[in-house]
Design a protein around this motif. Structure first.
Motif, PDB file in Angstrom:
ATOM      1  N   ASP A  84      26.868  59.990  21.431  1.00  0.00           N
ATOM      2  CA  ASP A  84      27.175  60.904  20.325  1.00  0.00           C
ATOM      3  C   ASP A  84      27.641  60.140  19.084  1.00  0.00           C
ATOM      4  N   THR A  85      27.833  58.850  19.217  1.00  0.00           N
ATOM      5  CA  THR A  85      28.265  58.031  18.079  1.00  0.00           C
ATOM      6  C   THR A  85      27.237  58.092  16.961  1.00  0.00           C
ATOM      7  N   ALA A  86      27.696  58.471  15.774  1.00  0.00           N
ATOM      8  CA  ALA A  86      26.790  58.636  14.629  1.00  0.00           C
ATOM      9  C   ALA A  86      27.604  59.019  13.408  1.00  0.00           C
ATOM     10  N   VAL A  87      26.938  59.010  12.273  1.00  0.00           N
ATOM     11  CA  VAL A  87      27.493  59.642  11.080  1.00  0.00           C
ATOM     12  C   VAL A  87      27.037  61.097  11.113  1.00  0.00           C
ATOM     13  N   TYR A  88      27.993  61.996  11.019  1.00  0.00           N
ATOM     14  CA  TYR A  88      27.691  63.427  11.082  1.00  0.00           C
ATOM     15  C   TYR A  88      27.701  64.007   9.669  1.00  0.00           C
ATOM     16  N   TYR A  89      26.656  64.762   9.370  1.00  0.00           N
ATOM     17  CA  TYR A  89      26.477  65.357   8.056  1.00  0.00           C
ATOM     18  C   TYR A  89      26.474  66.876   8.145  1.00  0.00           C
ATOM     19  N   CYS A  90      27.120  67.488   7.203  1.00  0.00           N
ATOM     20  CA  CYS A  90      27.070  68.935   7.027  1.00  0.00           C
ATOM     21  C   CYS A  90      25.976  69.231   6.008  1.00  0.00           C
ATOM     22  N   ALA A  91      25.273  70.344   6.214  1.00  0.00           N
ATOM     23  CA  ALA A  91      24.192  70.709   5.306  1.00  0.00           C
ATOM     24  C   ALA A  91      24.150  72.219   5.134  1.00  0.00           C
ATOM     25  N   ALA A  92      23.579  72.656   4.027  1.00  0.00           N
ATOM     26  CA  ALA A  92      23.497  74.073   3.725  1.00  0.00           C
ATOM     27  C   ALA A  92      22.091  74.411   3.229  1.00  0.00           C
ATOM     28  N   THR A  93      21.667  75.636   3.549  1.00  0.00           N
ATOM     29  CA  THR A  93      20.351  76.074   3.117  1.00  0.00           C
ATOM     30  C   THR A  93      20.369  77.557   2.807  1.00  0.00           C
ATOM     31  N   SER A  94      19.539  77.949   1.849  1.00  0.00           N
ATOM     32  CA  SER A  94      19.389  79.359   1.525  1.00  0.00           C
ATOM     33  C   SER A  94      18.144  79.946   2.197  1.00  0.00           C
ATOM     34  N   ARG A  95      17.490  79.153   3.019  1.00  0.00           N
ATOM     35  CA  ARG A  95      16.288  79.618   3.692  1.00  0.00           C
ATOM     36  C   ARG A  95      16.615  80.467   4.911  1.00  0.00           C
ATOM     37  N   TRP A  96      15.799  81.451   5.142  1.00  0.00           N
ATOM     38  CA  TRP A  96      15.898  82.245   6.356  1.00  0.00           C
ATOM     39  C   TRP A  96      15.061  81.588   7.451  1.00  0.00           C
ATOM     40  N   GLY A  97      15.195  82.079   8.648  1.00  0.00           N
ATOM     41  CA  GLY A  97      14.377  81.578   9.740  1.00  0.00           C
ATOM     42  C   GLY A  97      15.066  80.489  10.523  1.00  0.00           C
ATOM     43  N   GLY A  98      14.356  79.921  11.450  1.00  0.00           N
ATOM     44  CA  GLY A  98      14.906  78.929  12.369  1.00  0.00           C
ATOM     45  C   GLY A  98      14.952  77.536  11.778  1.00  0.00           C
ATOM     46  N   VAL A  99      15.726  77.338  10.749  1.00  0.00           N
ATOM     47  CA  VAL A  99      15.788  76.048  10.067  1.00  0.00           C
ATOM     48  C   VAL A  99      16.460  75.001  10.940  1.00  0.00           C
ATOM     49  N   THR A 100      15.767  73.882  11.154  1.00  0.00           N
ATOM     50  CA  THR A 100      16.318  72.799  11.965  1.00  0.00           C
ATOM     51  C   THR A 100      15.938  71.418  11.442  1.00  0.00           C
ATOM     52  N   THR A 101      15.213  71.341  10.342  1.00  0.00           N
ATOM     53  CA  THR A 101      14.768  70.040   9.848  1.00  0.00           C
ATOM     54  C   THR A 101      15.449  69.694   8.535  1.00  0.00           C
ATOM     55  N   GLU A 102      15.528  68.402   8.252  1.00  0.00           N
ATOM     56  CA  GLU A 102      16.193  67.943   7.041  1.00  0.00           C
ATOM     57  C   GLU A 102      15.627  68.598   5.800  1.00  0.00           C
ATOM     58  N   GLY A 103      14.310  68.685   5.741  1.00  0.00           N
ATOM     59  CA  GLY A 103      13.666  69.209   4.539  1.00  0.00           C
ATOM     60  C   GLY A 103      13.965  70.664   4.253  1.00  0.00           C
ATOM     61  N   GLU A 104      14.467  71.382   5.244  1.00  0.00           N
ATOM     62  CA  GLU A 104      14.766  72.803   5.063  1.00  0.00           C
ATOM     63  C   GLU A 104      16.179  73.031   4.540  1.00  0.00           C
ATOM     64  N   PHE A 105      16.970  71.987   4.448  1.00  0.00           N
ATOM     65  CA  PHE A 105      18.339  72.103   3.952  1.00  0.00           C
ATOM     66  C   PHE A 105      18.426  71.519   2.546  1.00  0.00           C
ATOM     67  N   ASP A 106      19.105  72.257   1.657  1.00  0.00           N
ATOM     68  CA  ASP A 106      19.113  71.910   0.246  1.00  0.00           C
ATOM     69  C   ASP A 106      20.320  71.081  -0.180  1.00  0.00           C
ATOM     70  N   TRP A 149      23.834  68.654   0.939  1.00  0.00           N
ATOM     71  CA  TRP A 149      24.345  67.753   1.966  1.00  0.00           C
ATOM     72  C   TRP A 149      25.714  67.217   1.597  1.00  0.00           C
ATOM     73  N   GLY A 150      26.544  67.010   2.614  1.00  0.00           N
ATOM     74  CA  GLY A 150      27.801  66.321   2.422  1.00  0.00           C
ATOM     75  C   GLY A 150      27.596  64.819   2.500  1.00  0.00           C
ATOM     76  N   GLN A 151      28.696  64.084   2.364  1.00  0.00           N
ATOM     77  CA  GLN A 151      28.614  62.631   2.316  1.00  0.00           C
ATOM     78  C   GLN A 151      28.618  62.003   3.710  1.00  0.00           C
ATOM     79  N   GLY A 152      28.968  62.779   4.710  1.00  0.00           N
ATOM     80  CA  GLY A 152      28.969  62.300   6.087  1.00  0.00           C
ATOM     81  C   GLY A 152      30.339  61.830   6.539  1.00  0.00           C
ATOM     82  N   THR A 153      30.569  61.927   7.837  1.00  0.00           N
ATOM     83  CA  THR A 153      31.811  61.446   8.433  1.00  0.00           C
ATOM     84  C   THR A 153      31.460  60.731   9.741  1.00  0.00           C
ATOM     85  N   GLN A 154      32.082  59.577   9.952  1.00  0.00           N
ATOM     86  CA  GLN A 154      31.748  58.741  11.099  1.00  0.00           C
ATOM     87  C   GLN A 154      32.448  59.232  12.360  1.00  0.00           C
TER      88      GLN A 154
END
Length: 124
Positions: A90-112, A114-119
Motif C-alpha cells: 500500500d506504500t505510495a503517494v496518495y492523491y485526492c481528486a474531484a470530478t463533475s462527471r457522472w457515471g462510474g469514473v475510475t480513471t485519471e482522465g475522468e477527474f478534473d 487534483w491535490g498535491q498528494g500525501t506520502q
C-alpha cells in the motif's frame, strides 16, 4: 475551480491504520464525485476509491476492499480515506481528486482536479 488539500499520510507498520483527509475549497457546489488514487515508485497512478458527493455511494478497487473505507463530511467539504490492515504494497503517494462527471469514473482522465498528494509508507 476546486482546490484540494490532502493530509494524514505518514509511516506505519504493516497491519496498522491511517486516515487520510482531503479538504475541498473553491467552487464546491460540485463536484459530483471525489476519488482517491495512489502512485507507488516506478508504477502508474491507480484508482483506489470513489464516493458520490450527493448519495455517498462508494466504489473500491479490489485490492483494498474490506480494508479501506471512503467517506465524506459535506458540512466540512472533506473526504476521508480510512485505511486499515495496511500492507507494504500500500506504500505510495496518495492523491485526492474531484470530478463533475457522472457515471462510474475510475480513471485519471475522468477527474478534473487534483491535490498535491500525501506520502503513505507501510513498513514490514
Amino acid at each position: 475551480q476546486v482546490q484540494l488539500v490532502e493530509s494524514g499520510g505518514g509511516l506505519v507498520q504493516a497491519g496498522g491504520s491511517l486516515r487520510l483527509s482531503c479538504a475541498a475549497s473553491g467552487r464546491t457546489s460540485g463536484p459530483y464525485a471525489m476519488g482517491w488514487f495512489r502512485q507507488a515508485p516506478g508504477k502508474e497512478r491507480e484508482f483506489v476509491a470513489r464516493i458520490r458527493w450527493s448519495s455517498s455511494s462508494t466504489y473500491y478497487v479490489d485490492s483494498v476492499k474490506g480494508r479501506f473505507t471512503i467517506s465524506r463530511d459535506n458540512a466540512k467539504n472533506t473526504v476521508y480515506l480510512q485505511m486499515s490492515s495496511l500492507k507494504p504494497e500500500d506504500t505510495a503517494v496518495y492523491y485526492c481528486a474531484a470530478t463533475s462527471r457522472w457515471g462510474g469514473v475510475t480513471t485519471e482522465g475522468e477527474f478534473d482536479y487534483w491535490g498535491q498528494g500525501t506520502q503513505v509508507t507501510v513498513s514490514s
